[in-house]
Design a protein around this motif. Structure first.
Motif, PDB file in Angstrom:
ATOM      1  N   PRO A  66       0.800  -1.233   0.000  1.00 45.92           N
ATOM      2  CA  PRO A  66       0.000   0.000   0.000  1.00 45.92           C
ATOM      3  C   PRO A  66       0.828   1.276   0.000  1.00 45.92           C
ATOM      4  CG  PRO A  66      -1.001  -1.619   1.428  1.00 45.92           C
ATOM      5  CD  PRO A  66       0.316  -2.202   0.990  1.00 45.92           C
ATOM      6  N   PHE A  67       2.000   1.260   0.616  1.00 44.61           N
ATOM      7  CA  PHE A  67       2.849   2.460   0.615  1.00 44.61           C
ATOM      8  C   PHE A  67       3.143   2.894  -0.819  1.00 44.61           C
ATOM      9  CE2 PHE A  67       6.983   4.456   0.164  1.00 44.61           C
ATOM     10  CZ  PHE A  67       6.903   5.501   1.068  1.00 44.61           C
ATOM     11  N   TYR A  68       3.543   1.960  -1.676  1.00 43.42           N
ATOM     12  CA  TYR A  68       3.946   2.299  -3.035  1.00 43.42           C
ATOM     13  C   TYR A  68       2.740   2.719  -3.885  1.00 43.42           C
ATOM     14  CZ  TYR A  68       7.855  -0.528  -1.390  1.00 43.42           C
ATOM     15  OH  TYR A  68       8.888  -1.046  -0.651  1.00 43.42           O
ATOM     16  N   LEU A  69       1.685   1.946  -3.805  1.00 47.77           N
ATOM     17  CA  LEU A  69       0.538   2.211  -4.667  1.00 47.77           C
ATOM     18  C   LEU A  69      -0.164   3.509  -4.296  1.00 47.77           C
ATOM     19  CD1 LEU A  69      -0.859  -1.428  -4.891  1.00 47.77           C
ATOM     20  CD2 LEU A  69       0.499  -0.196  -6.600  1.00 47.77           C
ATOM     21  N   HIS A  70      -0.318   3.753  -3.012  1.00 46.54           N
ATOM     22  CA  HIS A  70      -0.971   4.998  -2.597  1.00 46.54           C
ATOM     23  C   HIS A  70      -0.055   6.195  -2.814  1.00 46.54           C
ATOM     24  CE1 HIS A  70      -4.761   3.424  -0.973  1.00 46.54           C
ATOM     25  NE2 HIS A  70      -4.049   2.335  -0.708  1.00 46.54           N
ATOM     26  N   LEU A  71       1.268   5.997  -2.770  1.00 46.16           N
ATOM     27  CA  LEU A  71       2.184   7.077  -3.134  1.00 46.16           C
ATOM     28  C   LEU A  71       1.993   7.456  -4.596  1.00 46.16           C
ATOM     29  CD1 LEU A  71       4.578   8.985  -2.652  1.00 46.16           C
ATOM     30  CD2 LEU A  71       6.111   7.050  -3.128  1.00 46.16           C
ATOM     31  N   MET A  72       1.902   6.478  -5.479  1.00 45.48           N
ATOM     32  CA  MET A  72       1.668   6.770  -6.894  1.00 45.48           C
ATOM     33  C   MET A  72       0.346   7.490  -7.101  1.00 45.48           C
ATOM     34  SD  MET A  72       3.090   3.072  -8.170  1.00 45.48           S
ATOM     35  CE  MET A  72       2.463   3.127  -9.834  1.00 45.48           C
ATOM     36  N   LYS A  73      -0.691   7.043  -6.402  1.00 45.10           N
ATOM     37  CA  LYS A  73      -1.986   7.720  -6.507  1.00 45.10           C
ATOM     38  C   LYS A  73      -1.887   9.156  -5.992  1.00 45.10           C
ATOM     39  CE  LYS A  73      -5.515   6.274  -7.566  1.00 45.10           C
ATOM     40  NZ  LYS A  73      -6.283   6.364  -8.847  1.00 45.10           N
ATOM     41  N   HIS A  74      -1.192   9.345  -4.875  1.00 45.00           N
ATOM     42  CA  HIS A  74      -0.994  10.678  -4.303  1.00 45.00           C
ATOM     43  C   HIS A  74      -0.285  11.591  -5.304  1.00 45.00           C
ATOM     44  CE1 HIS A  74      -0.101  13.561  -0.975  1.00 45.00           C
ATOM     45  NE2 HIS A  74       1.019  13.754  -1.648  1.00 45.00           N
ATOM     46  N   LEU A  75       0.778  11.092  -5.929  1.00 39.61           N
ATOM     47  CA  LEU A  75       1.525  11.896  -6.887  1.00 39.61           C
ATOM     48  C   LEU A  75       0.682  12.205  -8.125  1.00 39.61           C
ATOM     49  CD1 LEU A  75       5.002  10.128  -6.643  1.00 39.61           C
ATOM     50  CD2 LEU A  75       4.396  12.392  -5.744  1.00 39.61           C
ATOM     51  N   ALA A  76      -0.077  11.221  -8.586  1.00 37.77           N
ATOM     52  CA  ALA A  76      -0.946  11.454  -9.744  1.00 37.77           C
ATOM     53  C   ALA A  76      -1.966  12.547  -9.443  1.00 37.77           C
ATOM     54  CB  ALA A  76      -1.647  10.162 -10.136  1.00 37.77           C
ATOM     55  N   PRO A  89     -13.772  -0.780  -8.264  1.00 39.10           N
ATOM     56  CA  PRO A  89     -14.961   0.071  -8.160  1.00 39.10           C
ATOM     57  C   PRO A  89     -15.810  -0.282  -6.940  1.00 39.10           C
ATOM     58  CG  PRO A  89     -14.656  -0.662 -10.420  1.00 39.10           C
ATOM     59  CD  PRO A  89     -13.660  -1.420  -9.588  1.00 39.10           C
ATOM     60  N   GLY A  90     -16.246   0.746  -6.228  1.00 36.11           N
ATOM     61  CA  GLY A  90     -17.086   0.558  -5.050  1.00 36.11           C
ATOM     62  C   GLY A  90     -16.328   0.277  -3.779  1.00 36.11           C
ATOM     63  N   SER A  91     -14.983   0.314  -3.820  1.00 35.60           N
ATOM     64  CA  SER A  91     -14.190  -0.010  -2.626  1.00 35.60           C
ATOM     65  C   SER A  91     -13.783   1.231  -1.828  1.00 35.60           C
ATOM     66  CB  SER A  91     -12.926  -0.783  -3.030  1.00 35.60           C
ATOM     67  OG  SER A  91     -12.087   0.019  -3.846  1.00 35.60           O
ATOM     68  N   HIS A  96     -10.178   5.805   3.198  1.00 33.94           N
ATOM     69  CA  HIS A  96      -9.408   5.601   1.970  1.00 33.94           C
ATOM     70  C   HIS A  96     -10.287   5.915   0.760  1.00 33.94           C
ATOM     71  CE1 HIS A  96      -6.219   3.846   4.326  1.00 33.94           C
ATOM     72  NE2 HIS A  96      -7.054   2.987   4.846  1.00 33.94           N
ATOM     73  N   PRO A  97     -10.496   7.227   0.494  1.00 34.46           N
ATOM     74  CA  PRO A  97     -11.380   7.598  -0.616  1.00 34.46           C
ATOM     75  C   PRO A  97     -10.871   7.164  -1.977  1.00 34.46           C
ATOM     76  CG  PRO A  97     -10.210   9.513   0.257  1.00 34.46           C
ATOM     77  CD  PRO A  97      -9.949   8.377   1.200  1.00 34.46           C
ATOM     78  N   GLU A  98      -9.568   6.840  -2.064  1.00 29.69           N
ATOM     79  CA  GLU A  98      -9.014   6.392  -3.348  1.00 29.69           C
ATOM     80  C   GLU A  98      -9.383   4.952  -3.662  1.00 29.69           C
ATOM     81  OE1 GLU A  98      -5.611   6.217  -0.293  1.00 29.69           O
ATOM     82  OE2 GLU A  98      -7.485   7.260  -0.623  1.00 29.69           O
ATOM     83  N   GLY A  99      -9.915   4.203  -2.673  1.00 28.53           N
ATOM     84  CA  GLY A  99     -10.347   2.839  -2.916  1.00 28.53           C
ATOM     85  C   GLY A  99      -9.213   1.826  -2.796  1.00 28.53           C
ATOM     86  N   ARG A 100      -9.553   0.572  -3.086  1.00 26.12           N
ATOM     87  CA  ARG A 100      -8.589  -0.519  -2.972  1.00 26.12           C
ATOM     88  C   ARG A 100      -7.755  -0.615  -4.239  1.00 26.12           C
ATOM     89  NH1 ARG A 100     -10.916  -6.316  -2.302  1.00 26.12           N
ATOM     90  NH2 ARG A 100      -9.704  -7.021  -4.103  1.00 26.12           N
ATOM     91  N   LEU A 101      -6.444  -0.388  -4.102  1.00 20.26           N
ATOM     92  CA  LEU A 101      -5.536  -0.379  -5.238  1.00 20.26           C
ATOM     93  C   LEU A 101      -4.772  -1.683  -5.396  1.00 20.26           C
ATOM     94  CD1 LEU A 101      -3.990   3.191  -4.676  1.00 20.26           C
ATOM     95  CD2 LEU A 101      -6.023   2.570  -6.009  1.00 20.26           C
ATOM     96  N   LEU A 102      -4.782  -2.503  -4.363  1.00 20.31           N
ATOM     97  CA  LEU A 102      -4.031  -3.755  -4.365  1.00 20.31           C
ATOM     98  C   LEU A 102      -4.968  -4.926  -4.623  1.00 20.31           C
ATOM     99  CD1 LEU A 102      -1.301  -5.143  -3.921  1.00 20.31           C
ATOM    100  CD2 LEU A 102      -1.797  -5.170  -1.468  1.00 20.31           C
ATOM    101  N   HIS A 103      -4.617  -5.766  -5.579  1.00 19.83           N
ATOM    102  CA  HIS A 103      -5.467  -6.877  -5.994  1.00 19.83           C
ATOM    103  C   HIS A 103      -4.686  -8.193  -5.857  1.00 19.83           C
ATOM    104  CE1 HIS A 103      -7.651  -3.446  -7.409  1.00 19.83           C
ATOM    105  NE2 HIS A 103      -6.685  -3.139  -8.258  1.00 19.83           N
ATOM    106  N   THR A 104      -5.321  -9.306  -6.216  1.00 22.27           N
ATOM    107  CA  THR A 104      -4.683 -10.615  -6.132  1.00 22.27           C
ATOM    108  C   THR A 104      -4.814 -11.338  -7.467  1.00 22.27           C
ATOM    109  OG1 THR A 104      -5.221 -10.775  -3.773  1.00 22.27           O
ATOM    110  CG2 THR A 104      -4.610 -12.808  -4.896  1.00 22.27           C
TER     111      THR A 104
END
Length: 326
Positions: A66-76, A89-91, A96-104
């Motif tokens: 989450p550190f890396y993915l939310h950092l990228m979202k923050h910078l974007a 969608p819907g997460s 965490h208004p940006e939603g779930r960025l990590l998947h499996t």
């Protein structure tokens, strides 16, 4: 980038539909790099062809990512040109208004990000270095209010752990250089000037192949999966050791180096401690990548598309930096 885990068309297509990215049209493995499994993922939605990058993380954990993915979202969101991760969608939640960025995918943590336009500039000029220095400073300032915290996982603690592992593969001269430089970096890290260095989230791996240009214009930074909180000066040093050197000899290119530093300083002038410790951090950046390339070269992992980098390149860079620091 490489392919350690084979992903089927069905698995990739299911993820694309789940994320609302359209119907999968092509899945293509990406060659290059040595850490994660990467694919170009092409979809079609409403008659439009869209391109993304699917990454499966082979070493980083669900807890670290989450550190890396939310950092990228923050910078974007702060208009820094980086690959924007796609949320489920819907997460979205209040926390965490940006939603779930990590998947499996295939039982491993995964992310899907936008594919940047352009191509890497592998023979940069002073003008390219100007663009990178400018955007790196903007990225540092944009990340100042990023709330998550995670150390640079390939920083000094990792060097101290890894150097003893690779020493048996070294000849006496190489071993002497590794031990001497590691002792020097531990000494620097214990000093007051080092403690005074401005810090924040850094990219930590911003090489030529991690930046895109189109028609001479910088279109993005990518591959943030070595990012962490560290000194901004270390990030600068990593860049100077790749963008502003002669690849054959490892010697610094003064014109490109000055262009990079001048562009960076126009956005964020260097502090006194940074000017004082730049030679030491240039050595630190060279040591970091020499050690990691030694580790990858002598203790490799199997992958379908894997070409370890030549570790002797950063040995040459380190020797040059030590010589120029005198």
């Amino acid at each position: 980038m490489a392919v350690f885990t084979e992903v089927s068309q069905e698995e990739a297509g299911e993820l694309a539909r789940k994320l609302g990215l359209g119907e999968l049209r092509e899945l293509r493995g990406i060659q290059g790099g040595i850490e994660n499994t990467n694919y170009f993922l092409t979809t079609e939605q409403d008659g439009e062809t869209l391109e993304y990058v699917l990454t499966l993380f082979e070493r980083l954990t669900f807890e670290q990512l989450p550190f890396y993915l939310h950092l990228m979202k923050h910078l974007a969101l702060h208009r820094i040109p980086v690959p924007d991760p796609h949320e489920l969608p819907g997460s979205e939640t209040k926390e965490h208004p940006e939603g779930r960025l990590l998947h499996t995918v295939c039982g491993k943590p995964a992310a899907v990000v936008d594919r940047l336009r352009g191509k890497s500039e592998l023979q940069p000029t002073a003008a390219h270095c100007d663009h990178v220095g400018d955007m790196l400073a903007r990225m540092h300032l944009a990340a100042r209010d990023y709330p998550r915290n995670q150390p640079n996982l390939r920083g000094l603690a990792w060097w101290n752990e890894t150097v003893p592992v690779v020493l048996p593969y070294m000849d006496p001269a190489q071993a002497a250089l590794l031990n001497a430089e590691l002792a020097f970096q531990n000494h620097i890290a214990a000093g007051s000037a080092y403690a005074a260095l401005p810090r924040g989230p850094i990219h930590a791996d911003l090489f030529r192949d991690n930046v895109m240009f189109e028609n001479g214009r910088l279109t993005g930074f990518f591959d943030f999966y070595f990012a962490g909180v560290d000194s901004w000066l270390f990030d600068i040093a990593v860049c100077l050791n790749d963008w502003c050197i002669d690849l054959a000899s490892g010697a610094p290119d003064e014109e490109r180096e000055q262009a990079f530093l001048a562009a960076y300083a126009r956005v964020r002038p260097l502090a006194a401690a940074e000017r004082q410790l730049l030679p030491a951090m240039l050595r630190a950046g060279a040591l970091r990548f020499w050690v990691s390339r030694l580790w990858d070269f002598h203790l490799p992992r199997e992958a379908a598309m894997l070409k370890p980098h030549d570790p002797t390149h950063f040995e040459r860079v380190l020797r040059q930096r030590v010589a120029h620091a005198r």
